[in-house]
Scaffold this active site. Structure first.
Site, mmCIF file in Angstrom:
data_model
loop_
_atom_site.group_PDB
_atom_site.id
_atom_site.type_symbol
_atom_site.label_atom_id
_atom_site.label_comp_id
_atom_site.label_asym_id
_atom_site.label_seq_id
_atom_site.Cartn_x
_atom_site.Cartn_y
_atom_site.Cartn_z
ATOM 1 N N GLU A 185 -2.682 7.951 -5.656
ATOM 2 C CA GLU A 185 -2.891 7.271 -6.776
ATOM 3 C C GLU A 185 -4.047 7.739 -7.501
ATOM 4 O OE1 GLU A 185 -3.043 3.030 -6.317
ATOM 5 O OE2 GLU A 185 -1.514 3.136 -4.911
ATOM 6 N N ARG B 204 0.694 -1.082 0.118
ATOM 7 C CA ARG B 204 0.036 0.089 -0.051
ATOM 8 C C ARG B 204 0.934 1.210 -0.015
ATOM 9 N NH1 ARG B 204 -3.394 -2.336 -1.980
ATOM 10 N NH2 ARG B 204 -5.505 -2.609 -1.290
ATOM 11 N N HIS C 230 -0.046 0.289 -9.705
ATOM 12 C CA HIS C 230 -0.915 -0.609 -9.108
ATOM 13 C C HIS C 230 -1.495 -1.696 -10.063
ATOM 14 C CE1 HIS C 230 -3.529 -0.553 -5.128
ATOM 15 N NE2 HIS C 230 -3.237 -1.752 -5.472
HETATM 16 N N1 LIG Z 1 -0.386 -4.077 -5.096
HETATM 17 C C1 LIG Z 1 -1.791 -4.949 -5.256
HETATM 18 O O1 LIG Z 1 -2.402 -4.822 -6.281
HETATM 19 C C2 LIG Z 1 -1.788 -5.654 -4.185
HETATM 20 C C3 LIG Z 1 -2.937 -6.963 -4.343
HETATM 21 C C4 LIG Z 1 -3.200 -7.588 -3.379
HETATM 22 C C5 LIG Z 1 -2.837 -7.175 -1.964
HETATM 23 N N2 LIG Z 1 -2.155 -5.996 -1.781
HETATM 24 C C6 LIG Z 1 -1.698 -5.543 -0.417
HETATM 25 O O2 LIG Z 1 -0.584 -6.344 0.132
HETATM 26 C C7 LIG Z 1 -0.765 -6.278 1.557
HETATM 27 C C8 LIG Z 1 -0.884 -7.688 1.964
HETATM 28 O O3 LIG Z 1 -1.844 -8.421 1.669
HETATM 29 P P1 LIG Z 1 -2.016 -10.018 2.229
HETATM 30 O O4 LIG Z 1 -3.121 -10.509 1.452
HETATM 31 O O5 LIG Z 1 -0.866 -10.855 2.290
HETATM 32 O O6 LIG Z 1 -2.436 -9.745 3.631
HETATM 33 P P2 LIG Z 1 -2.453 -10.503 4.949
HETATM 34 O O7 LIG Z 1 -3.357 -10.092 6.009
HETATM 35 O O8 LIG Z 1 -2.571 -12.094 4.673
HETATM 36 O O9 LIG Z 1 -1.009 -10.528 5.500
HETATM 37 C C9 LIG Z 1 -0.527 -8.983 6.129
HETATM 38 C C10 LIG Z 1 0.483 -9.554 7.267
HETATM 39 O O10 LIG Z 1 0.911 -8.543 7.830
HETATM 40 C C11 LIG Z 1 1.154 -8.647 9.160
HETATM 41 N N3 LIG Z 1 1.064 -7.320 9.770
HETATM 42 C C12 LIG Z 1 0.358 -6.357 10.139
HETATM 43 N N4 LIG Z 1 0.739 -5.535 10.736
HETATM 44 C C13 LIG Z 1 2.067 -5.495 10.905
HETATM 45 C C14 LIG Z 1 2.945 -4.638 11.157
HETATM 46 N N5 LIG Z 1 2.933 -3.591 11.799
HETATM 47 N N6 LIG Z 1 4.255 -5.024 10.924
HETATM 48 C C15 LIG Z 1 4.324 -6.176 10.308
HETATM 49 N N7 LIG Z 1 3.521 -7.066 9.919
HETATM 50 C C16 LIG Z 1 2.422 -6.797 10.096
HETATM 51 C C17 LIG Z 1 -0.089 -9.418 9.500
HETATM 52 O O11 LIG Z 1 0.246 -10.200 10.582
HETATM 53 C C18 LIG Z 1 -0.251 -10.421 8.269
HETATM 54 O O12 LIG Z 1 0.527 -11.578 8.694
HETATM 55 C C19 LIG Z 1 -2.104 -5.536 1.786
HETATM 56 O O13 LIG Z 1 -1.720 -4.203 2.222
HETATM 57 C C20 LIG Z 1 -2.922 -5.713 0.632
HETATM 58 O O14 LIG Z 1 -4.002 -4.566 0.503
HETATM 59 C C21 LIG Z 1 -1.697 -5.162 -2.835
HETATM 60 O O1 LIG Z 2 -7.978 -4.001 -7.657
HETATM 61 C C1 LIG Z 2 -7.000 -3.951 -7.844
HETATM 62 O O2 LIG Z 2 -6.454 -4.024 -8.973
HETATM 63 C C2 LIG Z 2 -6.015 -3.766 -6.605
HETATM 64 C C3 LIG Z 2 -6.112 -4.607 -5.664
HETATM 65 C C4 LIG Z 2 -5.169 -4.769 -4.625
HETATM 66 O O3 LIG Z 2 -4.436 -3.562 -4.150
HETATM 67 C C5 LIG Z 2 -5.891 -5.285 -3.360
HETATM 68 O O4 LIG Z 2 -5.726 -4.921 -2.170
HETATM 69 O O5 LIG Z 2 -6.628 -6.603 -3.538
#
Ligand SMILES: NC(=O)c1ccc[n+]([C@@H]2O[C@H](COP(=O)([O-])OP(=O)(O)OC[C@H]3O[C@@H](n4cnc5c(N)ncnc54)[C@H](O)[C@@H]3O)[C@@H](O)[C@H]2O)c1
Ligand SMILES: O=C(O)CC[C@@H](O)C(=O)O
Length: 525
Positions: free
Chosen positions: A259, A230, A277
C-alpha cells in the site's frame, strides 16, 4: 512542555486533546529517514496506517513514551521493538468497527449488483440494463473468517439481509457463535459452501496467504471474496489468476500486499472492486479513533495509565482500578528485596496472598519485577518492558498464589536471591492505603517504608538497640522510627529503622562491628 508528533492525518479533535498537555506538530508524508531525524525530540507519536514505525524509528525515539495508532491494526508498528524500549503502544480497538463492517457490506452489495461498473457506464452516457444483471444475497451463504468485533457486526447485518452465516474463528466458542446466529464451521466447509467470503482476521503468521491457490481451488466458481481486513491475507497473485481465468466470480479489496497499490493486474480486471484502504474512513470513525488515542496519549503524558495498551499484559481499566493501590506496594517490595539481596538477582519468587491470589493480579508480578530492576535500570524499566528485561538478565521469576489470609486481606511476599544471599520481605496495605513492611527474612515486623532505612540481623540481647542508637547519634543520624522483630526470646532478631538522613560513609561497617550484629543493610526507597 511535552512534544507530540502526528505523522498521519487525524481528525482535528485529536490535535485539540493533545494540545491540552503538549506541543503538537502535525507533519504528514515524512519519509522514514525524515522521521528518524526528528523523532529524538518527541515524547509521543500518533499515526494511522500510512506511517510505518520501524525498529530504527523506535530506537531513534530516545524520549518516546507512547506510540498511538488511531485505528485497530498495529501491524505497521514494530511492537516488539517498542516493548523492548519500554514504549507503550496503544490503539483504538473499537472506534472504527462499524465503519469497517459497513465498508465490507457495501463491498459485498456492490459486487453482487455491479454498482461501480454500472455507475461508470451511465456516466459515460450508456444505458446497459442487460449488461449488469446481479445476484441476490438473500438466502445465500456468507462465510465470515474471524468473528471478532467487525466480523460479528457484518454477520448481524448480513443475517438481517436474509443470509446464512458460516463462521470460522478458532478462538470463538460455539455458544458465542450461536448467540450471533452463526454456524461455526471449519475452514474447509466454509470455503466449499460459501457464496460470499469476507475476511476479518488480524494479519499473523497463520493468516498470511490464508486465501491462496490451494484454498481457492476448494471454492465454488460463483464465490465472491471480500477483504477489508489486511493485505497479505490473500495471496494477490493467486487471486488475480483465479479472477482472470474465471475460477471465481469476483473480489472486492480494500487492503493490499503493498500500500499504496503499485503496478497491478488487479486494475485491469472487470470482476474486481478496489478501494484505497477506506474501511475506517467515515467522519464518525475518524472522530472516535482520534479521541480514543489522543486521550490515551494525553493521559500517559500526565503519568496516568492507558486504557488500550497492546503491550502491557493484563492492565485493562477494570483490573487497573482493582489493583491500583497494590501496584505501588509490589514495586516498593521489589525495590526493597533487590537491595537486601544485593542486586544482580538470579531469581525472584512472588507469592500473592489473600485476596490478591487471583489470576487478575498478574500485573502485580510485573510491578514487583519493575521494582526489583529499578535500582539497576532506573527510569528505563517500566510496566511494558519489565518482564523482558528480567528474562534477558536471566532472572527466574516464579509466581505462586496463596488464598489464605493472616492479618491483612491481601499481601505480597517476595524472595530474591542475589549477590548478598537470599532475602525475603512481605508487604501489605493498611485500610488507609499506607504501605507496611510486615515481614523481613521471616521475622514479623510492622514498619512503613521510608527514604532511608537500616536493617540489621542480630542476636536478641540487652543493650544492642542502645548501642546502634548511640552509634547513629554520634554520626548525627536521626532515627524516625524503629522496630524489632524476633521469633524467640534471645534468639535471632531483626531491627528495622527509618532514618531521616542517609547513612554517612563508613557507618555501616561500624554497625556490623557491634557485638551481636550479624549483618546490616541500608536501603533507599
Ligand atoms: N480496512 C480497514 O480500514 C480496517 C479498519 C478496521 C480494522 N481493520 C482490520 O480488520 C481486522 C479485524 O478487526 P477487528 O476489530 O474485528 O479485530 P478483532 O480482534 O475484534 O477480531 C479478529 C478476530 O479474528 C480471529 N482470529 C485470529 N486469528 C484467526 C485465524 N487464524 N483464523 C480465524 N480467525 C482468527 C480472532 O479470534 C478474533 O475474533 C483486523 O485485521 C483489523 O486490522 C481494517
Ligand atoms: O487509518 C486508517 O484509515 C485504517 C485503519 C484500519 O486499517 C485499522 O486497522 O484500524
Amino acid at each position: 512542555m511535552a512534544k507530540v508528533l502526528v505523522s498521519d492525518s487525524i481528525d482535528p479533535v485529536g490535535v485539540e486533546i493533545l494540545s491540552q498537555v503538549a506541543q503538537v506538530d502535525v507533519k504528514t508524508g515524512l519519509s522514514a529517514e525524515e522521521i528518524i531525524q526528528i523523532i529524538p525530540e518527541y515524547d509521543a507519536l500518533m499515526l494511522r496506517s500510512s506511517t510505518r514505525v520501524t525498529k530504527e524509528i523506535v530506537e531513534a525515539g530516545s524520549k518516546l513514551q507512547i506510540i498511538g495508532r488511531a485505528g485497530v491494526g498495529v501491524d505497521n508498528i514494530d511492537v516488539p521493538a517498542a516493548t523492548r524500549q519500554g514504549i507503550i503502544v496503544v490503539n483504538s480497538p473499537e472506534g472504527n468497527t462499524i465503519a469497517a463492517a459497513e465498508h465490507a457490506l457495501a463491498m459485498m452489495l456492490s459486487l453482487s449488483r455491479h454498482i461501480p461498473d454500472a455507475n461508470q457506464s451511465v456516466k459515460a452516457n450508456k444505458w446497459e440494463r442487460n449488461r449488469f444483471i446481479g445476484t441476490e444475497v438473500y438466502k445465500k451463504n456468507l462465510g465470515v473468517v474471524g468473528l471478532g468485533k467487525i466480523g460479528s457486526h457484518v454477520a448481524a447485518v448480513a443475517r438481517s439481509l436474509g443470509m446464512k452465516i458460516l463462521a470460522y474463528d478458532p478462538f470463538i466458542s460455539k455458544e458465542r457463535a450461536d448467540q450471533l446466529g452463526c454456524t461455526l464451521v471449519d475452514l474447509e466447509l466454509l470455503f466449499a459452501e460459501s457464496d460470499f467470503i469476507t475476511l476479518h482476521v488480524p494479519k499473523t503468521a497463520e493468516t498470511q496467504h490464508l486465501i491462496g491457490r490451494e484454498t481457492i481451488a476448494k471454492m465454488k466458481p460463483t464465490v465472491r471474496i471480500i477483504n477489508c481486513s489486511r493485505g497479505g491475507i490473500i495471496d494477490e497473485l493467486a487471486l488475480i489468476e483465479a479472477l482472470e481465468s474465471g475460477r471465481i466470480a469476483g473480489a472486492a479489496l480494500d487492503v493490499f500486499e503493498q500500500e499504496p497499490l503499485g503496478e497491478s493486474r488487479l486494475r485491469e480486471l472487470s470482476n474486481v472492486i478496489l478501494t484505497p484502504h477506506l474501511g475506517a474512513s467515515t467522519t464518525e470513525a475518524q472522530v472516535n479513533v482520534a479521541i480514543d488515542v489522543a486521550e490515551q496519549i494525553r493521559d500517559v503524558l500526565l503519568g496516568l495509565p492507558a486504557r488500550s495498551a497492546v503491550n502491557i499484559p493484563g492492565l485493562t481499566p477494570d483490573v487497573m482500578e482493582k489493583l491500583r493501590p497494590y501496584l505501588q506496594l509490589a514495586e516498593t517490595m521489589g525495590n526493597l528485596v533487590s537491595q537486601l539481596a544485593g542486586g544482580r538477582c538470579d531469581s525472584l519468587n512472588v507469592r500473592l496472598q489473600g485476596e490478591l491470589a487471583t489470576k487478575d493480579s498478574q500485573p502485580l508480578v510485573i510491578a514487583a519485577i519493575k521494582g526489583l530492576l529499578s535500582q539497576a535500570l532506573r527510569e528505563r524499566v517500566n510496566y511494558v518492558n519489565a518482564a523482558i528485561e528480567a528474562k534477558e538478565r536471566g532472572i527466574r521469576v516464579i509466581e505462586t498464589r496463596d488464598a489464605s489470609t493472616r492479618d491483612y486481606s491481601g499481601s505480597i511476599h517476595l524472595e530474591a536471591n542475589g549477590s548478598m544471599g537470599t532475602h525475603s520481605v512481605t508487604g501489605a496495605l493498611l485500610s488507609t492505603g499506607e504501605i507496611r513492611i510486615t515481614d523481613l527474612d521471616e521475622f514479623p515486623i510492622n514498619v512503613p517504608p521510608s527514604n532511608h532505612m537500616l536493617f540489621t540481623l542480630h542476636q536478641d540481647m540487652p543493650g544492642i538497640i542502645g548501642k546502634i542508637g548511640a552509634l547513629l547519634g554520634s554520626f548525627n543520624v536521626n532515627i524516625a522510627s524503629m522496630q524489632v522483630g524476633r521469633k524467640i526470646i534471645r534468639g535471632d532478631a531483626v531491627m528495622a529503622l527509618s532514618l531521616d538522613d542517609p547513612l554517612p560513609e563508613g557507618l555501616l561497617s561500624e554497625i556490623t562491628k557491634v557485638p551481636g550484629i550479624r549483618d546490616a543493610y541500608t536501603v533507599k526507597l
